[in-house]
Design an enzyme around this catalytic site. Structure first.
Site, PDB file in Angstrom:
ATOM      1  N   TYR A 153      26.126  69.338   2.233  1.00  0.00           N
ATOM      2  CA  TYR A 153      25.473  70.662   2.158  1.00  0.00           C
ATOM      3  C   TYR A 153      26.501  71.780   2.422  1.00  0.00           C
ATOM      4  O   TYR A 153      26.526  72.797   1.709  1.00  0.00           O
ATOM      5  CB  TYR A 153      24.349  70.678   3.190  1.00  0.00           C
ATOM      6  CG  TYR A 153      23.438  71.867   3.198  1.00  0.00           C
ATOM      7  CD1 TYR A 153      22.375  71.976   2.299  1.00  0.00           C
ATOM      8  CD2 TYR A 153      23.606  72.890   4.138  1.00  0.00           C
ATOM      9  CE1 TYR A 153      21.512  73.063   2.342  1.00  0.00           C
ATOM     10  CE2 TYR A 153      22.746  73.978   4.187  1.00  0.00           C
ATOM     11  CZ  TYR A 153      21.708  74.062   3.286  1.00  0.00           C
ATOM     12  OH  TYR A 153      20.851  75.141   3.340  1.00  0.00           O
ATOM     13  N   LYS A 157      27.471  74.647  -0.373  1.00  0.00           N
ATOM     14  CA  LYS A 157      27.273  76.082  -0.123  1.00  0.00           C
ATOM     15  C   LYS A 157      28.609  76.827  -0.102  1.00  0.00           C
ATOM     16  O   LYS A 157      28.703  77.961  -0.587  1.00  0.00           O
ATOM     17  CB  LYS A 157      26.514  76.289   1.188  1.00  0.00           C
ATOM     18  CG  LYS A 157      25.083  75.701   1.191  1.00  0.00           C
ATOM     19  CD  LYS A 157      24.206  76.300   0.109  1.00  0.00           C
ATOM     20  CE  LYS A 157      22.734  75.966   0.319  1.00  0.00           C
ATOM     21  NZ  LYS A 157      21.892  76.475  -0.774  1.00  0.00           N
ATOM     22  N   ILE A 186      15.971  79.350   9.381  1.00  0.00           N
ATOM     23  CA  ILE A 186      14.779  80.073   8.919  1.00  0.00           C
ATOM     24  C   ILE A 186      13.603  79.090   8.940  1.00  0.00           C
ATOM     25  O   ILE A 186      13.749  77.925   8.517  1.00  0.00           O
ATOM     26  CB  ILE A 186      14.993  80.605   7.475  1.00  0.00           C
ATOM     27  CG1 ILE A 186      16.309  81.421   7.357  1.00  0.00           C
ATOM     28  CG2 ILE A 186      13.788  81.441   7.021  1.00  0.00           C
ATOM     29  CD1 ILE A 186      16.432  82.646   8.231  1.00  0.00           C
TER      30      ILE A 186
END
Ligand code: NAP
Length: 242
Positions: A153, A157, A186
């Site tokens: 990941y 990114k 989030i």
């Protein structure tokens, strides 16, 4: 008419972005992978605002699916173009690298990085010829700082951040801006399995962020006023800096 396309618009941050861009008057194209029920709910919420919303399911990581979906959309909308693209679709498949399977590596890279490439390449021509476009890539704190258990990941990114900076320089002269938004934690389906009570002690503002807070930032970057911001990565992480 100028449309906005949000990949992964069915849930979480993507849904909040659809609603934000609808508030700005953009008819919305909601992309998703498989969760039609969630996508229909996003469509309902956008239409409740009196704004048009269309579903456009496709897997952002599969070149043929991206081509077919976007070519079909264009045929049905010869007078319109997609002026705002939010490359938001993403997945997590965490594992320490020593245990990471090929599939975990490839799926995460293909969704975030190849998804960005395939969808953006397809829409650039219209943005460049119309001399207006806004491309916003959803990256992550993980792509700036690197997080253990997320080599796939973080790599995906970080790669999108590099591509954001390069593409911004290619298309700047035609008034197309390209930026990345890097959220910290989030509260969405993606972070549901995390230990929020422990993690929030590390966050200066003491909580997870809300999808709507990320969407407000995306909305600003998509606006006419943000024309002088490009090639940047904007963090939204409650002060959880590297
Ligand atoms: P989420 O709630 O898990 O939603 C993911 C969305 O992406 C869904 O709409 C899903 O569609 C879609 N999607 C996944 N794979 C896809 C594919 N191959 N093709 C098309 N759509 C696909 O995730 P989220 O938390 O809102 O995250 C949105 C973005 O923010 C991601 O890029 C994520 O990496 C990034 N981000 C999130 C956080 C966080 O803390 N939540 C932090 C930093 C960055 P379906 O509904 O059909 O499955």
């Amino acid at each position: 008419m100028k449309y906005a396309l949000v990949t992964g618009g069915s849930r979480g941050i993507g849904r909040a972005v659809c609603l934000q861009l609808a508030d700005m008057g953009y008819p919305i194209i909601i992309n998703y992978a498989s969760n039609k029920e969630a996508a229909l709910e996003t469509q309902r919420l956008v239409e409740e605002k009196g704004v048009k919303a269309e579903l456009l399911p496709f897997d952002v990581a599969v070149a043929a699916d991206v081509e077919l979906a976007l070519d079909t959309w264009k045929k049905e909308h010869p007078e319109d173009y997609i002026a705002v693209l939010v490359n938001n679709a993403g997945i997590r498949q965490d594992a320490m690298m020593i245990f990471m399977q090929d599939e975990q590596w490839n799926d995460v890279i293909n969704t975030s990085l190849n998804g960005f490439f395939l969808v953006t390449r397809k829409l650039l021509k219209d943005m460049l010829s119309k001399r207006f476009g806004r491309i916003i890539n959803m990256v992550s704190l993980s792509g700036i700082k690197g997080l253990p258990g997320q080599t796939n990941y973080s790599a995906a990114k970080a790669a999108v951040i590099g591509a954001t900076k390069a593409l911004a320089q290619e298309v700047g002269p035609r008034k197309v801006t390209v930026n990345a938004v890097a959220p910290g934690y989030i509260a969405t389906d993606m972070t549901q399995d995390l230990d929020e009570d422990t993690l929030k002690k590390m966050i200066p503002v003491g909580r997870f962020g809300q999808a709507e807070e990320v969407a407000a930032l995306v909305g600003f970057l998509a606006s006419e006023q943000a024309g002088y911001i490009t090639g940047d990565v904007i963090s939204i992480n409650g002060g959880l800096y590297t």
